[in-house]
Scaffold this motif. Sequence first.
Motif, PDB file in Angstrom:
ATOM      1  N   MET A 133       4.245  -5.868 -10.001  1.00 10.61           N
ATOM      2  CA  MET A 133       2.796  -6.040  -9.833  1.00 10.61           C
ATOM      3  C   MET A 133       2.047  -5.345 -10.963  1.00 10.61           C
ATOM      4  N   TYR A 134       2.435  -4.113 -11.278  1.00 11.15           N
ATOM      5  CA  TYR A 134       1.749  -3.387 -12.344  1.00 11.15           C
ATOM      6  C   TYR A 134       1.929  -4.102 -13.683  1.00 11.15           C
ATOM      7  N   ALA A 135       3.135  -4.560 -13.970  1.00 16.53           N
ATOM      8  CA  ALA A 135       3.404  -5.262 -15.231  1.00 16.53           C
ATOM      9  C   ALA A 135       2.570  -6.543 -15.322  1.00 16.53           C
ATOM     10  N   LYS A 136       2.432  -7.232 -14.226  1.00 14.17           N
ATOM     11  CA  LYS A 136       1.640  -8.469 -14.184  1.00 14.17           C
ATOM     12  C   LYS A 136       0.187  -8.213 -14.577  1.00 14.17           C
ATOM     13  N   HIS A 137      -0.274  -6.991 -14.347  1.00  7.88           N
ATOM     14  CA  HIS A 137      -1.681  -6.663 -14.609  1.00  7.88           C
ATOM     15  C   HIS A 137      -1.859  -5.746 -15.814  1.00  7.88           C
ATOM     16  N   GLY A 138      -0.946  -5.854 -16.764  1.00  8.22           N
ATOM     17  CA  GLY A 138      -1.140  -5.213 -18.051  1.00  8.22           C
ATOM     18  C   GLY A 138      -0.552  -3.826 -18.223  1.00  8.22           C
ATOM     19  N   GLU A 140       2.514  -1.362 -18.971  1.00 10.04           N
ATOM     20  CA  GLU A 140       3.805  -1.440 -19.644  1.00 10.04           C
ATOM     21  C   GLU A 140       4.638  -0.229 -19.272  1.00 10.04           C
ATOM     22  N   GLN A 141       5.929  -0.473 -19.004  1.00 11.17           N
ATOM     23  CA  GLN A 141       6.825   0.640 -18.672  1.00 11.17           C
ATOM     24  C   GLN A 141       6.891   1.585 -19.860  1.00 11.17           C
ATOM     25  N   HIS A 142       6.747   2.871 -19.571  1.00  7.17           N
ATOM     26  CA  HIS A 142       6.717   3.870 -20.630  1.00  7.17           C
ATOM     27  C   HIS A 142       7.952   4.770 -20.599  1.00  7.17           C
ATOM     28  N   HIS A 143       8.230   5.368 -19.431  1.00  9.66           N
ATOM     29  CA  HIS A 143       9.406   6.233 -19.324  1.00  9.66           C
ATOM     30  C   HIS A 143       9.741   6.471 -17.852  1.00  9.66           C
ATOM     31  N   ASP A 144      10.935   6.975 -17.619  1.00 14.09           N
ATOM     32  CA  ASP A 144      11.371   7.385 -16.286  1.00 14.09           C
ATOM     33  C   ASP A 144      11.430   8.902 -16.257  1.00 14.09           C
ATOM     34  N   GLU A 145      11.184   9.462 -15.084  1.00 14.88           N
ATOM     35  CA  GLU A 145      11.216  10.916 -14.919  1.00 14.88           C
ATOM     36  C   GLU A 145      11.810  11.224 -13.549  1.00 14.88           C
ATOM     37  N   THR A 146      12.742  12.158 -13.521  1.00 10.32           N
ATOM     38  CA  THR A 146      13.389  12.527 -12.266  1.00 10.32           C
ATOM     39  C   THR A 146      12.727  13.774 -11.691  1.00 10.32           C
ATOM     40  N   ALA A 147      12.434  13.707 -10.395  1.00  9.41           N
ATOM     41  CA  ALA A 147      11.869  14.854  -9.664  1.00  9.41           C
ATOM     42  C   ALA A 147      12.679  14.976  -8.383  1.00  9.41           C
ATOM     43  N   GLY A 148      13.519  15.981  -8.320  1.00  6.98           N
ATOM     44  CA  GLY A 148      14.398  16.125  -7.163  1.00  6.98           C
ATOM     45  C   GLY A 148      15.391  14.976  -7.134  1.00  6.98           C
ATOM     46  N   ALA A 149      15.488  14.318  -5.991  1.00  4.02           N
ATOM     47  CA  ALA A 149      16.439  13.213  -5.834  1.00  4.02           C
ATOM     48  C   ALA A 149      15.844  11.867  -6.263  1.00  4.02           C
ATOM     49  N   LEU A 150      14.544  11.840  -6.565  1.00  2.00           N
ATOM     50  CA  LEU A 150      13.884  10.577  -6.912  1.00  2.00           C
ATOM     51  C   LEU A 150      13.674  10.445  -8.410  1.00  2.00           C
ATOM     52  N   THR A 151      13.758   9.216  -8.884  1.00  4.04           N
ATOM     53  CA  THR A 151      13.415   8.910 -10.265  1.00  4.04           C
ATOM     54  C   THR A 151      12.203   7.988 -10.234  1.00  4.04           C
ATOM     55  N   TYR A 152      11.175   8.384 -10.963  1.00  5.52           N
ATOM     56  CA  TYR A 152       9.931   7.619 -11.027  1.00  5.52           C
ATOM     57  C   TYR A 152       9.845   6.882 -12.352  1.00  5.52           C
ATOM     58  N   THR A 153       9.312   5.673 -12.297  1.00  7.40           N
ATOM     59  CA  THR A 153       9.004   4.913 -13.497  1.00  7.40           C
ATOM     60  C   THR A 153       7.517   5.069 -13.758  1.00  7.40           C
ATOM     61  N   TYR A 154       7.167   5.474 -14.980  1.00  8.19           N
ATOM     62  CA  TYR A 154       5.772   5.634 -15.392  1.00  8.19           C
ATOM     63  C   TYR A 154       5.378   4.434 -16.239  1.00  8.19           C
ATOM     64  N   LEU A 155       4.226   3.867 -15.916  1.00  2.00           N
ATOM     65  CA  LEU A 155       3.707   2.716 -16.640  1.00  2.00           C
ATOM     66  C   LEU A 155       2.314   3.057 -17.152  1.00  2.00           C
ATOM     67  N   ARG A 156       1.933   2.457 -18.273  1.00  2.00           N
ATOM     68  CA  ARG A 156       0.636   2.748 -18.884  1.00  2.00           C
ATOM     69  C   ARG A 156      -0.078   1.457 -19.243  1.00  2.00           C
ATOM     70  N   ARG A 157      -1.396   1.491 -19.086  1.00  2.00           N
ATOM     71  CA  ARG A 157      -2.243   0.382 -19.507  1.00  2.00           C
ATOM     72  C   ARG A 157      -3.352   0.958 -20.369  1.00  2.00           C
ATOM     73  N   VAL A 158      -3.463   0.463 -21.593  1.00  2.00           N
ATOM     74  CA  VAL A 158      -4.519   0.902 -22.493  1.00  2.00           C
ATOM     75  C   VAL A 158      -5.735   0.016 -22.224  1.00  2.00           C
ATOM     76  N   LEU A 159      -6.865   0.671 -21.997  1.00  2.00           N
ATOM     77  CA  LEU A 159      -8.094  -0.084 -21.747  1.00  2.00           C
ATOM     78  C   LEU A 159      -8.701  -0.534 -23.060  1.00  2.00           C
ATOM     79  N   HIS A 160      -9.195  -1.756 -23.079  1.00  2.00           N
ATOM     80  CA  HIS A 160      -9.927  -2.244 -24.243  1.00  2.00           C
ATOM     81  C   HIS A 160     -11.339  -1.684 -24.152  1.00  2.00           C
ATOM     82  N   GLU A 161     -11.989  -1.489 -25.271  1.00  2.00           N
ATOM     83  CA  GLU A 161     -13.296  -0.833 -25.295  1.00  2.00           C
ATOM     84  C   GLU A 161     -14.304  -1.519 -24.385  1.00  2.00           C
ATOM     85  N   VAL A 162     -14.421  -2.824 -24.436  1.00  2.00           N
ATOM     86  CA  VAL A 162     -15.401  -3.538 -23.607  1.00  2.00           C
ATOM     87  C   VAL A 162     -15.072  -3.371 -22.129  1.00  2.00           C
TER      88      VAL A 162
END
Length: 177
Positions: A133-138, A140-162
Amino acid sequence: MTDATQASRITLVPDADAGELLTLRRAAFVTEAQQYNDPFIPPLTQTLAELRADLARDDVVTVGAWEGPRLVGSIRVELEENKATLGRLAVAPDMQGRGIGTSLLFAIIPYLPEAVTEIWVFTGKDSKENISMYAKHGFEQHHDETAGALTYTYLRRVLHEVEARSGTAGSADSRPG
């Protein structure tokens, strides 16, 4: 009414609705807790007092989607300089798949300060539907990070100026005012 406009109103969540917000998040995050076999994820363990303190923070914006008097979805955004981090995107289980989560993703944009140039979100690495869903809306996967037993995927969207300044990615109905 189309799926993407299922919620009749999207606005800031006031303290008066904190109990309903807590209930919504718990209902929405049960499946996530089951997927990761972890009943102690933060959305399920947060107390009402902690939630109220979060709603009162100046660097946090929480927006909700209502269908009539019922809170059916919410999203929390933490602000830090030019970055906004989305979290706790929750939709009532019986209302999922109707575009409410997508509406909330775009409805938050007008609430962001002008300095915000990028939006970050994280979800469990195995939460393929969320990542899709996040990828569909702009986002992009950036990196994974582990916290305890869970691994999280971090995604980023750069906003256009307008988009960042006018909130044009959301509908006019979702703008604060």
